[in-house]
Design a protein around this motif. Sequence first.
Motif, short mmCIF file in Angstrom:
data_model
loop_
_atom_site.label_atom_id
_atom_site.label_comp_id
_atom_site.label_asym_id
_atom_site.label_seq_id
_atom_site.Cartn_x
_atom_site.Cartn_y
_atom_site.Cartn_z
N ARG B 467 0.83 -1.20 0.00
CA ARG B 467 0.00 0.00 0.00
C ARG B 467 0.88 1.27 0.00
N ILE B 468 1.93 1.26 0.83
CA ILE B 468 2.79 2.44 0.92
C ILE B 468 3.52 2.67 -0.41
N SER B 469 3.91 1.57 -1.05
CA SER B 469 4.53 1.71 -2.37
C SER B 469 3.54 2.36 -3.35
N ASP B 470 2.30 1.87 -3.33
CA ASP B 470 1.27 2.47 -4.20
C ASP B 470 1.13 3.96 -3.91
N GLU B 471 1.08 4.29 -2.62
CA GLU B 471 0.92 5.70 -2.24
C GLU B 471 2.12 6.53 -2.69
N ALA B 472 3.32 5.95 -2.55
CA ALA B 472 4.53 6.69 -2.94
C ALA B 472 4.47 7.05 -4.42
N TYR B 473 3.97 6.11 -5.21
CA TYR B 473 3.93 6.36 -6.66
C TYR B 473 2.73 7.23 -7.05
N SER B 474 1.67 7.26 -6.23
CA SER B 474 0.48 8.02 -6.61
C SER B 474 0.35 9.34 -5.84
N ASP B 475 0.76 9.35 -4.58
CA ASP B 475 0.57 10.54 -3.74
C ASP B 475 1.72 10.63 -2.74
N PRO B 476 2.92 10.91 -3.23
CA PRO B 476 4.10 10.83 -2.35
C PRO B 476 4.00 11.75 -1.13
N GLU B 477 3.32 12.87 -1.24
CA GLU B 477 3.23 13.78 -0.09
C GLU B 477 2.55 13.13 1.10
N LEU B 478 1.58 12.26 0.81
CA LEU B 478 0.87 11.55 1.87
C LEU B 478 1.86 10.77 2.73
N VAL B 479 2.83 10.14 2.07
CA VAL B 479 3.81 9.35 2.80
C VAL B 479 4.85 10.26 3.46
N LYS B 480 5.25 11.29 2.73
CA LYS B 480 6.33 12.15 3.23
C LYS B 480 5.90 13.02 4.42
N THR B 481 4.60 13.18 4.62
CA THR B 481 4.13 13.97 5.77
C THR B 481 3.57 13.08 6.89
N SER B 482 3.68 11.79 6.72
CA SER B 482 3.16 10.87 7.75
C SER B 482 4.05 10.93 8.99
N PRO B 483 3.55 10.46 10.14
CA PRO B 483 2.27 9.77 10.33
C PRO B 483 1.09 10.73 10.44
N HIS B 484 -0.08 10.20 10.13
CA HIS B 484 -1.33 10.97 10.21
C HIS B 484 -2.28 10.41 11.25
#
Lengths: 467, 517
Positions: B467-484
């Motif tokens: 899932r995190i790989s998918d997010e990195a490729y689709s919405d990297p900011e979501l991962v780079k600003t985590s945790p949420h």
Amino acid sequence: MRDVSAHPYMANSVPAIQQEMLDSIGVATVEELFVQIPEDHRLSRPLHLPPALSERELRRHLLDILSKNSTTEDNLSFLGAGIWQHHVPAAVDEIVRRNEWLTSIYGEPSSDHGLYQAWFEFCSQLGELLNLDLVGMPVRSWGTAAGHALRMAARLTGRNEVAVVRAIDPERLSIIRNYCEPPEMANHIAIRLVDYDPATGLIDLDDLRAALGQQTAAVYFEVPCYLGVIEHQAAEIAAIARVAGAQTIVGVDPISLGVLSAPSAYGADIVVGTIQPLGIHLHAGGGVGGFIATRDEPRYAAEYPTLFINIAETIKPGEYGFGRALLEQSSYDQRENGKDWIGHSVYMWAVAATAYMATMGPQGFVEIGEIILQRAHHAASRLGDLEGVRISFPSGFFKEFVVNFDDTKKSVSEINDALRAEGIFGGHDLSSDFPELGQSALYCVTEVHTHADIERLVGAVQKVIAR
Amino acid sequence: MSVELKQYQAPVWNEPVILDMGYPGRRGVLFAAVEPEIRQHVGDASDLIPFAMRRQDRPALPELSEPEVLYHYLRLSQQTLGMMGISLFGTCTMKYNPQINEAMAWRPEITELHPLQHEDTMQGALEIVHNMDLMLRELSGMDQFVFQAGGGSEAAFTNCAVTRAYHASKGELEQRDEVIVTIQTHPCNPATAAAAGFKVITLMLDESGYPSLDALKAVVSNRTAAIMVNNPDDMGVYNPDMKEWVRIVHEAGGLAFYDAANFNGTMSKLRAREIGFDACMFMLHKTFGAPKSGVGGPATGAYGVSSELAPFLPSPLVVRDGDRYRLDADRPQSVGKIREFLGNVQVVLKAYAWTRSMGAEGIAQASDISVLSNNYMEKGLLAIRGVTRSHPEATTPRMEMTRYSFQQMKEETGVDIHDVQNRMSDFGIDPLWASHEPWLLPEPFTPEAGEMYGKEALDRWIAVIARISDEAYSDPELVKTSPHNQAVHRLKPGMIDDPSSRSMTWRAFKRKMAATG
């Protein structure tokens, strides 16, 4: 795959699950996964271990063994000498035994925020007892803390000798010797032992001055010292060390710090000590823990071998979190170039100690210090009144004191054997480690010992020496 | 394999630092005043302290009632994910800590036992220590164990002290001033060797995943004091030349030490002594089921040696005389103390209980499951976009760990391994372990499945990484600003590095914040 029931600790010990996993990776047997290990490395027979026990059998088995112990709760104990009986509030035991932090690795500060905060609060509260701004996470024991601190001082000063008080726990001194390396090693730190005055137990200042020189990195002494005496020349010792260009390292028992000066007040540069009295049981010796603290100066921070927990703002305004400052100087990052070494310590005891300090509060530390002083002095005085019994250093001690039995014509060993038959553990026998003290024992009296306990001890000793 | 990821939200208590709590005069515990007889006899406590040593100020600790302290720390415990999610922290061998073992270790027969009691009153504790020694001898082939070291690093230091004493006894310590390790030896080995006074020589890996025999031969000499190695390493690679390594070092007069931190994959399969090693160590706080206690212990590095090295072990040793156990401290060649007393006896008890529960069959099965689970995970993880493996050309199955890299994903998305760690905690899963320094593989990660977790848990861990790989490729900011979804957000960069704001205590923090306004 073995034809046995699934083991309760192993979810994947069900044969069908293992088969699913093998099928998934296209391997016929688990054995095929071990092909890296050459045949001639392998054990050629099954292990010979005692048969596996169910939980019920295990419990019974352990209870049978443990019943052979007779504890300080079953008996009236006056043992100290490096680990001491103090009251542990029940709330502290409940907190430290939580499964949440029982076993976790230190996850990132995000996932284990609560544990990081507890650790930060440990360092912060110990900092208040010590009046020092920089406190590292615990090290494994007082002895290891002293060993690390002496090496820190050697690095800070570029010198290779240390002066260490001779009235020291022989176990602690042995650890220090291992940390200071044998003479054959290039970075050997030479240890000069400083005598104590046989009349008072205080450091012999003339001997201290004689021990110091151009190569002295540090002077190490303790308040109270191993023999119990509160070293009241502390400020003078620190001044002598400063003139010699050496660091002053002081070892303390923090449970005394409600009533005794914090070492920073009399000139300590590095403070070390034990954390065991702060809410940690004896655990057959497994309750020990140590600490290192200094002024918050970068040159000191740069020499710590410990983990640090720092508080910092998060990206959300007004919110605080915790991090692991200066991890980059540790051996985790620097291998052989790190500051000594880091590894498993006693961080669980930091949780117990922070809960203990918060429970005690400022007034708790003042009161416990006063109660210990009064009970210990009363016990010493009562024992000293007995015919043939002498208190070696009768004034200026905290919770331990040396009781000499020379004039009873009995050895400490004989006396302790007789006391044990009465359900009393006498003080730790000093006669082989400190032969100059004769037949002496180190007695420890704390807040847990009542007037009646002390009277029971006095009566029993009287009976023993009258035989 | 299709896993639906559960929603997760960590408790958010916004709990103040305890020094910022309380009310003057509140008490968490009371002590009875001393009896009148004592007071009359010794007078005021302050008169019992030399004047110069009396504390003038009151320590600025918080003033709290008992429940306020209790619930503060229970809230903090709730904000600790620990093992409740899935913790596959490589090299740490996350393992179930059986509750029966905790219950037994917290009985007063252990907690209230003083280590300086007469031997007659601690026969139970000594029996457990001795019987654990016997079981570890069977598992390793060594002749004597000692439990004084409070962790693996301290056991490595014990080994260095024993190495010094051994060579000193032959008059060769000054000459033998070098310890050889590999770059994949755990950092505690070179670090303790250096702290013990040795020069450290580090061998690098060749394409097979371990240093070559030639590389070893080139550095072994009459200056060699010892080698300190692990096998397999934490990439799951086993060095098949190890018997030859030990032979070469022995021929040169050096000692061979086996760091068995990664024992989970080989326990019951091989024994250190039969490969030729003179000494080894086991982590009772991981491999043997005792808690790691927040990578902090109390822990135990059980250190075992051949009969030739036994005289140099720390003192005392627990020995059996007929039906009685005693402490043998009359050992003139001993290195003395590495740590006070007998070590963490309660940890030895927990490890003893674990070993008795597992038995030989259980231990062999745990090893099988660890290696099977790792290889099962490898298939799932390598199928994820952006994930590669160390030594991709080495085709034999890895042992209980595999080293992966997210370098490809970082290059393609900017999301690094720390971002992945933070994001994992949003799914209620303990962040992955990257690797020890130096990172031989960029953006590394190293799961270790162990034997505790079930296949469903492993599947969920893999699904989170996917899932995190998918997010990195689709919405990297979501991962780079985590945790949420965690108790707190990530730290603002900078404060931790600047001495004018870096605060390791509350008092330092207040002072520095006041100074910077």
